[in-house]
Design an enzyme around this catalytic site. Structure first.
Site, PDB file in Angstrom:
ATOM      1  N   LYS A  83       9.757  16.934   4.509  1.00 47.94           N
ATOM      2  CA  LYS A  83       9.285  15.798   5.305  1.00 47.94           C
ATOM      3  C   LYS A  83       9.818  15.943   6.731  1.00 47.94           C
ATOM      4  CE  LYS A  83       8.621  11.278   3.212  1.00 47.94           C
ATOM      5  NZ  LYS A  83       9.351  10.078   2.809  1.00 47.94           N
TER       6      LYS A  83
HETATM    7  C1  E4P Z   1       7.304   7.327   2.245  1.00 49.61           C
HETATM    8  O1  E4P Z   1       7.305   8.512   2.036  1.00 49.61           O
HETATM    9  C2  E4P Z   1       8.533   6.577   2.621  1.00 49.61           C
HETATM   10  O2  E4P Z   1       9.637   7.104   1.911  1.00 49.61           O
HETATM   11  C3  E4P Z   1       8.484   5.129   2.250  1.00 49.61           C
HETATM   12  O3  E4P Z   1       7.305   4.791   1.607  1.00 49.61           O
HETATM   13  C4  E4P Z   1       8.981   4.167   3.263  1.00 49.61           C
HETATM   14  O4  E4P Z   1       8.780   2.876   2.779  1.00 49.61           O
HETATM   15  P1  E4P Z   1       9.580   1.586   3.250  1.00 49.61           P
HETATM   16  O5  E4P Z   1       8.865   0.998   4.402  1.00 49.61           O
HETATM   17  O6  E4P Z   1       9.551   0.682   2.058  1.00 49.61           O
HETATM   18  O7  E4P Z   1      10.981   2.022   3.591  1.00 49.61           O
END
Ligand code: E4P
Length: 221
Positions: A83
């Site tokens: 990522k």
């Molecule tokens: C996606 O890959 C992220 O890890 C995640 O969905 C972030 O979500 P949040 O806004 O609940 O932290």
């Protein structure tokens, strides 16, 4: 649509994975920080449990650091996806890293234009964060719908991975919009299974069964 869990918690992952409903995992530094133990050990354990893609995020914010971390993370297991945040250095790193055959999930996407750039740089996954957009009064699903249209218009290989999902309606809307993947907290996946009429219906079946058994037993006596 593939369903991913957005967690680094192995207990939650194992519980849902044994039902055959988990296609992959996304993690981020916040989620990993909640778990005890070493980052790489956590990712390695998740990769052993889940055969699908497992996203692990870089924490460097400069080109060299991101590329070095990406190369290292990709050695943990073949199903690791790296990522990388959509910042200028991140796009540059994505071009190089994806050129090495390492799959990139471009994260922190909040507009369709950012997603378009991510695909162009070579990302395999584009992650719009819809809940965080909803939180600031914008409709996050608009970005998903736009990205799906762009993906289809240009036959882009990058998959639209909907993140920051807060509730089951988000999953349904992502599926209806044609997103490739929805990643969600374990609680949301558990809620997808539930319906009060299922519980009531099961209770009634079992009650009727018990009643009939008692009635038969009293006739026999
Ligand atoms: C996606 O890959 C992220 O890890 C995640 O969905 C972030 O979500 P949040 O806004 O609940 O932290």
């Amino acid at each position: 649509m593939k369903l991913f869990l957005d967690t680094a918690n192995l207990v939650q992952i194992k519980k849902l994975n044994q039902m055959g409903i988990v296609d992959g995992i996304t993690t981020n530094p916040t989620l990993v920080a909640k778990e005890p133990g070493d980052f790489e050990d956590i990712i390695a354990a998740i990769c052993r449990e889940v055969k699908g893609d497992v996203s692990a995020e870089v924490v460097a914010t400069n080109f060299d650091g991101m590329v070095a971390e990406a190369r290292h993370l990709s050695t943990i297991a073949p199903n690791v996806v790296v990522k990388i945040p959509i910042i200028p250095e991140g796009l540059r790193a994505t071009k190089v890293v994806s050129g090495m055959g390492i799959r990139v999930n471009m994260t922190l996407v909040f507009s369709a234009n950012q997603g378009l750039l991510a695909a162009k740089a070579g990302a395999s996954f584009i992650s719009p964060f819809i809940g965080r957009l909803d939180d600031i009064g914008q409709r996050g699903m608009d970005v998903v719908e736009d990205l799906v249209k762009i993906r289809d218009n240009y036959h882009m290989k990058a998959e639209v991975l909907v993140g920051s999902i807060r509730h089951t309606q988000h999953v349904l809307e992502a599926a209806k919009a044609g997103a490739d993947i929805a990643t969600m907290p374990a609680e949301v996946m558990e809620k997808m299974m539930q319906h009060p009429l299922t519980d009531a219906g099961l209770k009634r079946f079992l009650d009727d069964w018990e009643q009939a058994k008692k009635a038969r037993a009293s006739i026999t006596v």
